[in-house]
Design a protein around this motif. Structure first.
Motif, PDB file in Angstrom:
ATOM      1  N   VAL A 295     -11.584  -7.382 -14.587  1.00  0.00           N
ATOM      2  CA  VAL A 295     -12.692  -7.110 -13.405  1.00  0.00           C
ATOM      3  C   VAL A 295     -12.921  -7.726 -12.500  1.00  0.00           C
ATOM      4  CG1 VAL A 295     -15.219  -7.123 -14.551  1.00  0.00           C
ATOM      5  CG2 VAL A 295     -13.475  -6.199 -16.133  1.00  0.00           C
ATOM      6  N   ASP A 296     -12.362  -9.309 -11.954  1.00  0.00           N
ATOM      7  CA  ASP A 296     -12.734 -10.173 -11.321  1.00  0.00           C
ATOM      8  C   ASP A 296     -12.151 -10.002 -10.084  1.00  0.00           C
ATOM      9  OD1 ASP A 296     -14.943 -11.454 -12.151  1.00  0.00           O
ATOM     10  OD2 ASP A 296     -13.497 -12.761 -13.382  1.00  0.00           O
ATOM     11  N   LYS A 297     -10.696  -9.199  -9.971  1.00  0.00           N
ATOM     12  CA  LYS A 297      -9.844  -8.549  -8.650  1.00  0.00           C
ATOM     13  C   LYS A 297     -10.314  -7.902  -8.115  1.00  0.00           C
ATOM     14  CE  LYS A 297      -6.390 -11.783 -11.399  1.00  0.00           C
ATOM     15  NZ  LYS A 297      -6.620 -12.577 -10.638  1.00  0.00           N
ATOM     16  N   PRO A 298     -10.473  -8.364  -7.181  1.00  0.00           N
ATOM     17  CA  PRO A 298     -10.992  -7.301  -5.673  1.00  0.00           C
ATOM     18  C   PRO A 298     -10.092  -6.376  -5.429  1.00  0.00           C
ATOM     19  CG  PRO A 298     -10.030  -9.353  -4.304  1.00  0.00           C
ATOM     20  CD  PRO A 298      -9.727  -9.634  -6.388  1.00  0.00           C
ATOM     21  N   ILE A 299      -8.561  -5.931  -5.777  1.00  0.00           N
ATOM     22  CA  ILE A 299      -8.394  -4.819  -5.431  1.00  0.00           C
ATOM     23  C   ILE A 299      -7.058  -4.968  -6.798  1.00  0.00           C
ATOM     24  CG2 ILE A 299      -7.095  -5.304  -3.343  1.00  0.00           C
ATOM     25  CD1 ILE A 299      -7.510  -1.800  -3.467  1.00  0.00           C
ATOM     26  N   ILE A 300      -6.765  -3.992  -7.219  1.00  0.00           N
ATOM     27  CA  ILE A 300      -5.516  -4.413  -8.185  1.00  0.00           C
ATOM     28  C   ILE A 300      -4.294  -3.409  -7.324  1.00  0.00           C
ATOM     29  CG2 ILE A 300      -4.235  -3.761  -9.963  1.00  0.00           C
ATOM     30  CD1 ILE A 300      -7.102  -3.958 -11.350  1.00  0.00           C
TER      31      ILE A 300
ATOM     32  N   ALA B 100       5.549   9.108 -28.306  1.00  0.00           N
ATOM     33  CA  ALA B 100       4.514   9.392 -28.140  1.00  0.00           C
ATOM     34  C   ALA B 100       3.569   7.814 -28.171  1.00  0.00           C
ATOM     35  CB  ALA B 100       3.665   9.671 -29.139  1.00  0.00           C
ATOM     36  N   LEU B 101       4.109   6.763 -27.113  1.00  0.00           N
ATOM     37  CA  LEU B 101       3.119   5.433 -27.545  1.00  0.00           C
ATOM     38  C   LEU B 101       3.694   5.156 -25.867  1.00  0.00           C
ATOM     39  CD1 LEU B 101       1.987   3.374 -29.031  1.00  0.00           C
ATOM     40  CD2 LEU B 101       4.383   2.302 -29.526  1.00  0.00           C
ATOM     41  N   TYR B 102       2.521   4.147 -25.198  1.00  0.00           N
ATOM     42  CA  TYR B 102       2.369   3.874 -23.988  1.00  0.00           C
ATOM     43  C   TYR B 102       1.765   2.125 -24.644  1.00  0.00           C
ATOM     44  CZ  TYR B 102       3.599   8.815 -23.118  1.00  0.00           C
ATOM     45  OH  TYR B 102       4.574   9.653 -23.475  1.00  0.00           O
ATOM     46  N   GLN B 103       1.862   2.008 -23.312  1.00  0.00           N
ATOM     47  CA  GLN B 103       1.551   0.372 -23.006  1.00  0.00           C
ATOM     48  C   GLN B 103       1.255  -0.416 -21.718  1.00  0.00           C
ATOM     49  OE1 GLN B 103       4.361  -3.396 -24.247  1.00  0.00           O
ATOM     50  NE2 GLN B 103       2.578  -4.360 -24.844  1.00  0.00           N
ATOM     51  N   LEU B 104       0.357  -0.623 -21.232  1.00  0.00           N
ATOM     52  CA  LEU B 104      -0.035  -1.251 -20.049  1.00  0.00           C
ATOM     53  C   LEU B 104       0.322  -1.821 -19.197  1.00  0.00           C
ATOM     54  CD1 LEU B 104      -2.447   0.022 -17.712  1.00  0.00           C
ATOM     55  CD2 LEU B 104      -4.129  -1.157 -18.745  1.00  0.00           C
ATOM     56  N   SER B 105       0.714  -2.112 -18.352  1.00  0.00           N
ATOM     57  CA  SER B 105       1.141  -3.523 -16.968  1.00  0.00           C
ATOM     58  C   SER B 105       0.369  -3.110 -15.968  1.00  0.00           C
ATOM     59  CB  SER B 105       2.534  -3.211 -17.265  1.00  0.00           C
ATOM     60  OG  SER B 105       3.261  -3.737 -18.652  1.00  0.00           O
ATOM     61  N   VAL B 106       0.208  -4.543 -15.106  1.00  0.00           N
ATOM     62  CA  VAL B 106      -0.553  -4.213 -14.056  1.00  0.00           C
ATOM     63  C   VAL B 106       0.575  -5.260 -12.999  1.00  0.00           C
ATOM     64  CG1 VAL B 106      -1.634  -6.257 -14.816  1.00  0.00           C
ATOM     65  CG2 VAL B 106      -2.533  -4.669 -12.692  1.00  0.00           C
ATOM     66  N   CYS B 107       0.179  -5.098 -11.913  1.00  0.00           N
ATOM     67  CA  CYS B 107       1.273  -5.810 -10.357  1.00  0.00           C
ATOM     68  C   CYS B 107       0.275  -6.362  -9.765  1.00  0.00           C
ATOM     69  CB  CYS B 107       2.004  -5.324  -9.619  1.00  0.00           C
ATOM     70  SG  CYS B 107       3.506  -4.285 -11.008  1.00  0.00           S
ATOM     71  N   LEU B 108       0.563  -7.584 -10.086  1.00  0.00           N
ATOM     72  CA  LEU B 108      -0.737  -8.474  -8.891  1.00  0.00           C
ATOM     73  C   LEU B 108      -0.091  -9.972  -7.869  1.00  0.00           C
ATOM     74  CD1 LEU B 108      -3.283  -9.897 -11.408  1.00  0.00           C
ATOM     75  CD2 LEU B 108      -3.642  -7.740 -10.013  1.00  0.00           C
ATOM     76  N   GLY B 109       0.309  -8.763  -6.573  1.00  0.00           N
ATOM     77  CA  GLY B 109       1.178  -9.853  -5.538  1.00  0.00           C
ATOM     78  C   GLY B 109       2.698  -9.139  -6.027  1.00  0.00           C
TER      79      GLY B 109
ATOM     80  N   GLN C  25      -5.125   5.538 -18.668  1.00  0.00           N
ATOM     81  CA  GLN C  25      -5.905   5.837 -17.501  1.00  0.00           C
ATOM     82  C   GLN C  25      -7.812   5.370 -17.631  1.00  0.00           C
ATOM     83  OE1 GLN C  25      -5.340   9.519 -15.424  1.00  0.00           O
ATOM     84  NE2 GLN C  25      -4.816   8.362 -13.112  1.00  0.00           N
ATOM     85  N   LYS C  26      -8.237   6.368 -18.299  1.00  0.00           N
ATOM     86  CA  LYS C  26      -9.545   6.318 -18.645  1.00  0.00           C
ATOM     87  C   LYS C  26      -9.921   4.397 -19.608  1.00  0.00           C
ATOM     88  CE  LYS C  26     -13.118   8.409 -21.475  1.00  0.00           C
ATOM     89  NZ  LYS C  26     -13.493   9.770 -22.069  1.00  0.00           N
ATOM     90  N   LEU C  27      -9.239   4.209 -19.727  1.00  0.00           N
ATOM     91  CA  LEU C  27      -9.009   2.531 -19.813  1.00  0.00           C
ATOM     92  C   LEU C  27      -9.461   1.832 -18.412  1.00  0.00           C
ATOM     93  CD1 LEU C  27      -9.795   0.877 -22.779  1.00  0.00           C
ATOM     94  CD2 LEU C  27      -7.155   0.250 -21.964  1.00  0.00           C
ATOM     95  N   VAL C  28      -8.923   2.394 -17.987  1.00  0.00           N
ATOM     96  CA  VAL C  28      -9.232   1.421 -16.145  1.00  0.00           C
ATOM     97  C   VAL C  28      -9.536   2.104 -15.417  1.00  0.00           C
ATOM     98  CG1 VAL C  28      -6.993  -0.261 -16.861  1.00  0.00           C
ATOM     99  CG2 VAL C  28      -7.171   1.735 -15.376  1.00  0.00           C
ATOM    100  N   GLN C  29     -10.310   3.110 -15.027  1.00  0.00           N
ATOM    101  CA  GLN C  29     -10.828   3.878 -14.243  1.00  0.00           C
ATOM    102  C   GLN C  29     -11.679   3.481 -13.385  1.00  0.00           C
ATOM    103  OE1 GLN C  29     -12.339   7.588 -16.017  1.00  0.00           O
ATOM    104  NE2 GLN C  29     -13.881   6.660 -16.974  1.00  0.00           N
ATOM    105  N   HIS C  30     -12.120   2.635 -14.156  1.00  0.00           N
ATOM    106  CA  HIS C  30     -14.089   1.363 -13.621  1.00  0.00           C
ATOM    107  C   HIS C  30     -13.305   0.674 -12.248  1.00  0.00           C
ATOM    108  CE1 HIS C  30     -12.914  -0.690 -16.701  1.00  0.00           C
ATOM    109  NE2 HIS C  30     -13.817  -2.161 -16.203  1.00  0.00           N
ATOM    110  N   LEU C  31     -11.846   0.110 -12.624  1.00  0.00           N
ATOM    111  CA  LEU C  31     -11.196  -0.622 -12.273  1.00  0.00           C
ATOM    112  C   LEU C  31     -11.107   0.039 -10.742  1.00  0.00           C
ATOM    113  CD1 LEU C  31      -9.451  -3.032 -14.786  1.00  0.00           C
ATOM    114  CD2 LEU C  31     -11.419  -3.379 -13.462  1.00  0.00           C
ATOM    115  N   PRO C  32     -10.535  -1.020  -9.585  1.00  0.00           N
ATOM    116  CA  PRO C  32     -10.173  -1.036  -8.355  1.00  0.00           C
ATOM    117  C   PRO C  32      -9.381  -1.157  -8.016  1.00  0.00           C
ATOM    118  CG  PRO C  32     -11.439  -2.851  -7.561  1.00  0.00           C
ATOM    119  CD  PRO C  32     -11.792  -2.180  -9.361  1.00  0.00           C
TER     120      PRO C  32
END
Length: 101
Positions: A9-14, A25-34, A57-64
């Motif tokens: 939530v504190d990141k300006p953009i992901i 039918a099993l998916y896991q969420l990852s994120v790339c920062l830099g 996708q719905k879980l993170v829709q509020h994040l930029p």
């Protein structure tokens, strides 16, 4: 490496979210920062998973974020007795914004 959803939530953009296909039918969420990739975890430190990519996708829709990708690595060669590949068969495709709000 791990990062909590609350810390994002504190990141300006992901840079990029990745929805990893683990099983049928099993998916896991990852994120790339830099240049680093993190598994997104809940408050208890467990990886965030869902039975369909739209739930993640719905879980993170509020994040930029700049982009979201769906990633799969096939075990087909192994299942039919082929030798281990010298290169990866990783498939990563864009997963568009489905306007889930």
């Amino acid at each position: 490496m791990k990062i909590t959803l609350a810390a994002l939530v504190d990141k300006p953009i992901i840079d990029k979210f990745i929805i990893n296909s683990l099983d049928q039918a099993l998916y896991q969420l990852s994120v790339c920062l830099g240049d680093s990739e993190y598994i997104v975890v809940d408050a208890q430190g467990k990886g965030i998973k869902a039975h369909n990519p739209l739930a993640l996708q719905k879980l993170v829709q509020h994040l930029p974020y700049q982009k979201m990708m769906l990633r799969q690595q096939s075990a087909y060669d192994e299942m039919i007795g082929q030798p281990v590949r010298q290169s990866s068969n990783l498939l990563e495709v864009p997963f568009g914004d489905n306007k889930l709000y």
